[in-house]
Design an enzyme around this catalytic site. Structure first.
Site, PDB file in Angstrom:
ATOM      1  N   LYS A 195      31.532  13.780 -29.413  1.00 34.01           N
ATOM      2  CA  LYS A 195      32.416  14.873 -29.843  1.00 34.01           C
ATOM      3  C   LYS A 195      31.661  16.198 -29.868  1.00 34.01           C
ATOM      4  O   LYS A 195      32.184  17.214 -29.422  1.00 34.01           O
ATOM      5  CB  LYS A 195      32.978  14.596 -31.251  1.00 34.01           C
ATOM      6  N   ARG A 206      38.627  13.556 -41.346  1.00 34.85           N
ATOM      7  CA  ARG A 206      38.140  12.177 -41.261  1.00 34.85           C
ATOM      8  C   ARG A 206      38.984  11.229 -42.095  1.00 34.85           C
ATOM      9  O   ARG A 206      38.759  10.024 -42.041  1.00 34.85           O
ATOM     10  CB  ARG A 206      36.703  12.117 -41.760  1.00 34.85           C
ATOM     11  N   ARG A 223      19.500   8.995 -29.669  1.00 30.78           N
ATOM     12  CA  ARG A 223      19.863  10.376 -30.030  1.00 30.78           C
ATOM     13  C   ARG A 223      18.724  11.061 -30.791  1.00 30.78           C
ATOM     14  O   ARG A 223      18.150  10.502 -31.714  1.00 30.78           O
ATOM     15  CB  ARG A 223      21.127  10.382 -30.890  1.00 30.78           C
ATOM     16  N   ARG A 260      18.037  11.748 -36.628  1.00 30.26           N
ATOM     17  CA  ARG A 260      18.755  12.011 -37.878  1.00 30.26           C
ATOM     18  C   ARG A 260      18.566  10.843 -38.838  1.00 30.26           C
ATOM     19  O   ARG A 260      18.611   9.689 -38.426  1.00 30.26           O
ATOM     20  CB  ARG A 260      20.241  12.207 -37.591  1.00 30.26           C
ATOM     21  N   ARG A 281      28.815   3.799 -40.915  1.00 38.44           N
ATOM     22  CA  ARG A 281      29.620   4.924 -40.426  1.00 38.44           C
ATOM     23  C   ARG A 281      30.727   4.445 -39.483  1.00 38.44           C
ATOM     24  O   ARG A 281      31.836   4.973 -39.494  1.00 38.44           O
ATOM     25  CB  ARG A 281      28.712   5.950 -39.743  1.00 38.44           C
TER      26      ARG A 281
HETATM   27  P1  AMP Z   1      28.614  14.056 -38.585  1.00 38.91           P
HETATM   28  O1  AMP Z   1      27.557  15.042 -38.216  1.00 38.91           O
HETATM   29  O2  AMP Z   1      30.003  14.529 -38.218  1.00 38.91           O
HETATM   30  O3  AMP Z   1      28.328  12.659 -38.083  1.00 38.91           O
HETATM   31  O4  AMP Z   1      28.607  13.974 -40.184  1.00 38.91           O
HETATM   32  C1  AMP Z   1      27.467  13.541 -40.891  1.00 38.91           C
HETATM   33  C2  AMP Z   1      27.853  13.144 -42.305  1.00 38.91           C
HETATM   34  O5  AMP Z   1      28.413  14.272 -43.001  1.00 38.91           O
HETATM   35  C3  AMP Z   1      28.922  12.074 -42.396  1.00 38.91           C
HETATM   36  O6  AMP Z   1      28.373  10.761 -42.261  1.00 38.91           O
HETATM   37  C4  AMP Z   1      29.486  12.331 -43.785  1.00 38.91           C
HETATM   38  O7  AMP Z   1      28.590  11.880 -44.793  1.00 38.91           O
HETATM   39  C5  AMP Z   1      29.481  13.846 -43.842  1.00 38.91           C
HETATM   40  N1  AMP Z   1      30.736  14.424 -43.324  1.00 38.91           N
HETATM   41  C6  AMP Z   1      30.889  15.219 -42.217  1.00 38.91           C
HETATM   42  N2  AMP Z   1      32.182  15.577 -42.045  1.00 38.91           N
HETATM   43  C7  AMP Z   1      32.870  14.994 -43.068  1.00 38.91           C
HETATM   44  C8  AMP Z   1      34.245  14.967 -43.428  1.00 38.91           C
HETATM   45  N3  AMP Z   1      35.193  15.595 -42.706  1.00 38.91           N
HETATM   46  N4  AMP Z   1      34.583  14.265 -44.550  1.00 38.91           N
HETATM   47  C9  AMP Z   1      33.662  13.625 -45.291  1.00 38.91           C
HETATM   48  N5  AMP Z   1      32.353  13.586 -44.985  1.00 38.91           N
HETATM   49  C10 AMP Z   1      31.942  14.275 -43.885  1.00 38.91           C
END
Ligand code: AMP
Length: 223
Positions: A15, A90, A129, A162, A173
């Site tokens: 994404k 989400r 990654r 990460r 996740r």
């Molecule tokens: P991402 O970079 O999108 O994979 O997000 C990393 C982490 O940030 C996720 O595993 C969640 O802990 C938190 N996070 C990001 N976006 C959201 C969201 N829309 N709602 C809740 N937690 C989020």
């Protein structure tokens, strides 16, 4: 042209990469709630301190915190012509809150692009990654390596894995995606906004498919 876009798809679906490429094409910003949250954690703000533990475990950060940073970001002038949401919404509650926020402003979401990727491919993508610890640019050891190993092409800082890309956290996740986020597919399909895109394979081909959706004039293309 559609300029208010949501990217849906499991973690590791690409994404971020696709959203960035589409943003350059459309001239609108990408709003990645994960990046916004990581910035809050890095700056050790009160919000960042509350979000940190959830993120480290691969759990969802509570909706009120996420809504607060999202609202703040969407109010910035660079979002006036449109925006691409990556990693938000989400949950159904977040999708509803987004509708309530944008609808009255006449800024409703115009297309939702769901990247479909088989689980085996996701797991492979995670293990390779790497991200720049300074500018956040994303690389993959095999499919998108930096010119010089371990160093960001853009800013020269170090590449790291990460903390939430470890196999155990990735499993959490993915589970959360199936439980909390997949219901959004139905939510957006009902609204005629959903477009499914094969997210495995060549990055440029996937981008081509996303651009076809945003430039399409007729609204009967929803999946
Ligand atoms: P991402 O970079 O999108 O994979 O997000 C990393 C982490 O940030 C996720 O595993 C969640 O802990 C938190 N996070 C990001 N976006 C959201 C969201 N829309 N709602 C809740 N937690 C989020």
């Amino acid at each position: 042209m559609r300029r208010r876009i949501v990217f849906l798809g499991p973690p590791g679906a690409g994404k971020g990469t696709q959203a960035q490429m589409l943003a350059e094409f459309l001239g609108v910003p990408v709003i990645a709630t994960g990046d916004l949250l990581r910035a809050e954690v890095a700056a050790d703000t009160p919000l960042g301190r509350q979000a940190r533990e959830f993120m480290e475990q691969g759990a969802l950060v509570p909706d009120p915190l996420v809504m607060e940073i999202l609202k703040r970001r969407l109010a910035q002038p660079d979002c006036e012509q449109g925006f691409i949401l990556d990693g938000f919404p989400r949950t159904l509650a977040q999708a509803q809150a987004l509708e309530e926020l944008l609808g009255p402003q006449g800024r409703a979401i115009e297309a939702v692009l769901e990247l479909e990727v088989p689980e085996a491919v996701l797991v492979e993508r995670f293990s390779g990654r790497r991200v720049c610890r300074h500018c956040g640019h994303v690389y993959h050891l095999h499919t998108h390596p930096p010119r010089c190993a371990g160093t960001c092409d853009r800013c020269g800082d170090a590449l790291i894995q990460r903390a939430d890309d470890t196999p155990a956290t990735v499993r959490t996740r993915l589970q959360i995606y199936h439980q909390a986020t997949e219901p959004l597919i139905h939510f957006y399909r009902e609204r005629g906004l959903l477009h499914r895109i094969d997210g495995s394979g060549d990055i440029d081909r996937i981008q081509h498919a996303t651009r076809e959706v945003v430039v399409a004039q007729d609204d009967t293309q929803g999946a």
